[in-house]
Scaffold this active site. Structure first.
Site, short mmCIF file in Angstrom:
data_model
loop_
_atom_site.label_atom_id
_atom_site.label_comp_id
_atom_site.label_asym_id
_atom_site.label_seq_id
_atom_site.Cartn_x
_atom_site.Cartn_y
_atom_site.Cartn_z
N GLY A 196 0.94 -1.08 0.02
CA GLY A 196 -0.03 0.05 -0.04
C GLY A 196 0.76 1.21 -0.05
N GLU A 218 5.41 -3.44 1.08
CA GLU A 218 5.58 -2.96 -0.38
C GLU A 218 4.97 -1.84 -0.70
OE1 GLU A 218 7.51 -4.58 -2.45
OE2 GLU A 218 7.94 -6.30 -1.36
N CYS A 253 1.85 0.43 -8.68
CA CYS A 253 3.09 1.07 -7.83
C CYS A 253 4.45 0.93 -8.65
CB CYS A 253 3.42 0.15 -6.69
SG CYS A 253 3.76 -1.67 -6.99
#
Length: 494
Positions: A196, A218, A253
């Site tokens: 997140g 992560e 991401c």
């Protein structure tokens, strides 16, 4: 679909206690249990593929192509790698021993940590939920999965089918939002795996600190792309588009966050980006079926705030169309956005791509290094010296040269961040390692007992033991010779 409701601290504590008892029974440690569960994950995603695609469309309007290729297929690939390699991963690793411990043998034994918590993200809610679970199961743990409430259809699907397909005595799903997550974080875990943003990661780390629980975080960051004029421009642009808008419309991401190129080359790069974007998504990209929507109105408003900042006025060179009713923003290019603008200080996580220009390409490193270390960094060049400099200079979770985002598919590479982009890594064996304790084991017999380690401590013993520890053969010989000629009878027989 069954939904967990009114889940509080007592419920969480009772669930963890039950999982600890089941883990203590040893059932999750066997190779057979691990393999069975991994095969059932594959079976689940194969048999429920259409429902998964529907859930992802409901949550994100994700194209079926992206759902199948980037979530379902990648998850199946992770399972199949684990199934193929698990026996080797579980095998103790032999280690050389030292003269001091002679005669002996040693090995490193990978043992499961225990009961672990996985808190996943909404942007790839199948892959980012179940991929860490694959690692936790492969390593022999009991695991609780908390899917993101921002992708409710997928969360509900996971709660239903994980319970149906997997061993519920060791694998659980807890749905909910902040209260449920808070209740879970109050418990003692043997590891927490969180995917997140940095704000919530700090909450997770604070909760973990109470029990000194290890964490894998992560996260994300502003992943830069350096484009050298010395490239195959069409292929480079297509690969940038695939990594940016072809990955959840920039809501990933590892999506390219901004481009750096030279002032002279920028117009040519922008023109090629425009042409290829129109080829992929049409002249009205808001109507394209190949672009995900923005996940919700909060994120839409956040992206509008980046676009509408005064500092960014007049910088759009392509796109910019918006439809809040559909939660859609077109692929948008911006030129020479100020480095102190919100767009260049916050992670974008959406379909906006600023292009920063410099006099010479080497100036891009100063821009990149002035920011937090990103999860990924990309370089497009044919020059060997530029590739070498990039690898030496840029610190990021991962680097890719002449492509974007594709390193995620290589199971032999660790996937993870550095500093603010995360800590720890997973994928392939790195997932197994993330959820394992590497236990050192030394085996000795009763032969070869070294008298020099026992009192009374003498100068001769000190010299000899020091040489043994350093494995200094000459020092051992000198110590023995000195002992032979100078030591007292008491020293020799001590």
């Amino acid at each position: 679909m069954e939904v967990t409701t009114a889940f509080g601290n007592e419920d969480a504590a009772a669930m963890v206690a039950e999982l600890r008892r089941n883990f203590a029974s040893g059932k999750t440690r066997s190779y057979e249990w691990r393999v069975t569960q991994l095969k059932k994950i594959v079976k689940m995603v194969e048999e429920r593929e259409s429902e998964i695609v529907d859930a992802l469309r409901s949550d994100l309007n994700k194209p079926a192509f992206e759902s199948v290729v980037y979530e379902i297929s990648m998850l199946k690939s992770s399972c199949k790698v684990a199934l193929k390699e698990l026996k080797q991963w579980m095998k103790p690793q032999k280690v050389k021993t030292t003269i001091v411990a002679f005669p002996s043998s040693a090995e490193i034994v990978a043992e499961p940590l225990g009961v672990v918590l996985v808190i996943s993200a909404w942007n790839y809610p199948i892959l980012l939920s179940l991929d860490p679970v694959v690692g936790a199961i492969a390593a022999g743990n009991a695991v609780v999965l908390k899917p993101s409430e921002i992708a409710p259809a997928t969360s509900s699907l996971l709660a239903k089918y994980v319970k149906e397909y997997l061993d519920n005595s060791a694998v659980r799903v807890v749905e909910g939002a902040v209260p449920e997550t808070s209740a879970l974080l109050e418990q003692k875990w043997d590891k927490i795996f969180y995917t997140g943003n940095g704000r919530v990661a700090r909450v997770v780390m604070s909760a973990a600190a109470k029990y000194l629980t290890p964490v894998v975080l992560e996260l994300g960051g502003k992943s830069p792309v350096i484009v050298d004029p010395d490239v195959n421009l069409k292929i480079s642009v297509r690969r940038i588009i695939a990594g940016k808008w072809g990955c959840n419309n920039g809501q990933a991401c590892i999506s390219p966050d901004y481009i750096v190129t030279t002032k002279e080359f920028a117009p040519k790069l922008v023109d090629t980006l425009k042409r290829e974007l129109e080829r992929f998504y049409g002249s009205d990209p808001l109507q394209s079926n190949d672009l995900s929507r923005i996940v919700n109105s909060n994120h839409f408003d956040r992206l509008e705030r980046l676009l509408d900042e005064d500092k960014v006025a007049g910088k759009i060179v392509h796109g910019g169309q918006r439809d809040k009713a559909q939660l859609k923003i077109a692929p948008t290019l911006l030129r020479d956005v100020p480095l102190d603008s919100l767009m260049m200080t916050e992670e974008i996580f959406g379909p906006l791509l600023p292009i920063i220009t410099v006099d010479k390409l080497e100036d891009s490193y100063e821009i990149i290094m002035s920011r937090a270390k990103p999860l990924a960094a990309y370089l497009f060049t044919n020059r060997k010296d530029m590739k070498n400099q990039f690898v030496k200079t840029v610190s990021a979770g991962g680097l890719v040269i002449n492509d974007s985002a594709i390193h995620l598919t290589v199971h032999g590479l660790p996937f993870g961040g550095v500093e603010e982009s995360g800590t720890g890594s997973y994928h392939g064996k790195f997932s197994f390692d993330a959820f394992s304790h590497k236990k050192a084991v030394l085996y000795r017999s009763f032969m070869g007992d070294a008298f020099v380690r026992y009192p009374p401590y003498t100068h001769g013993k000190m010299r000899l033991l020091g040489a043994l520890i350093c494995e200094n053969i000459l020092g051992i010989f000198q110590a023995l010779m000195g002992w032979s000629s100078n030591s007292s009878l008491k020293d020799k027989t001590a």
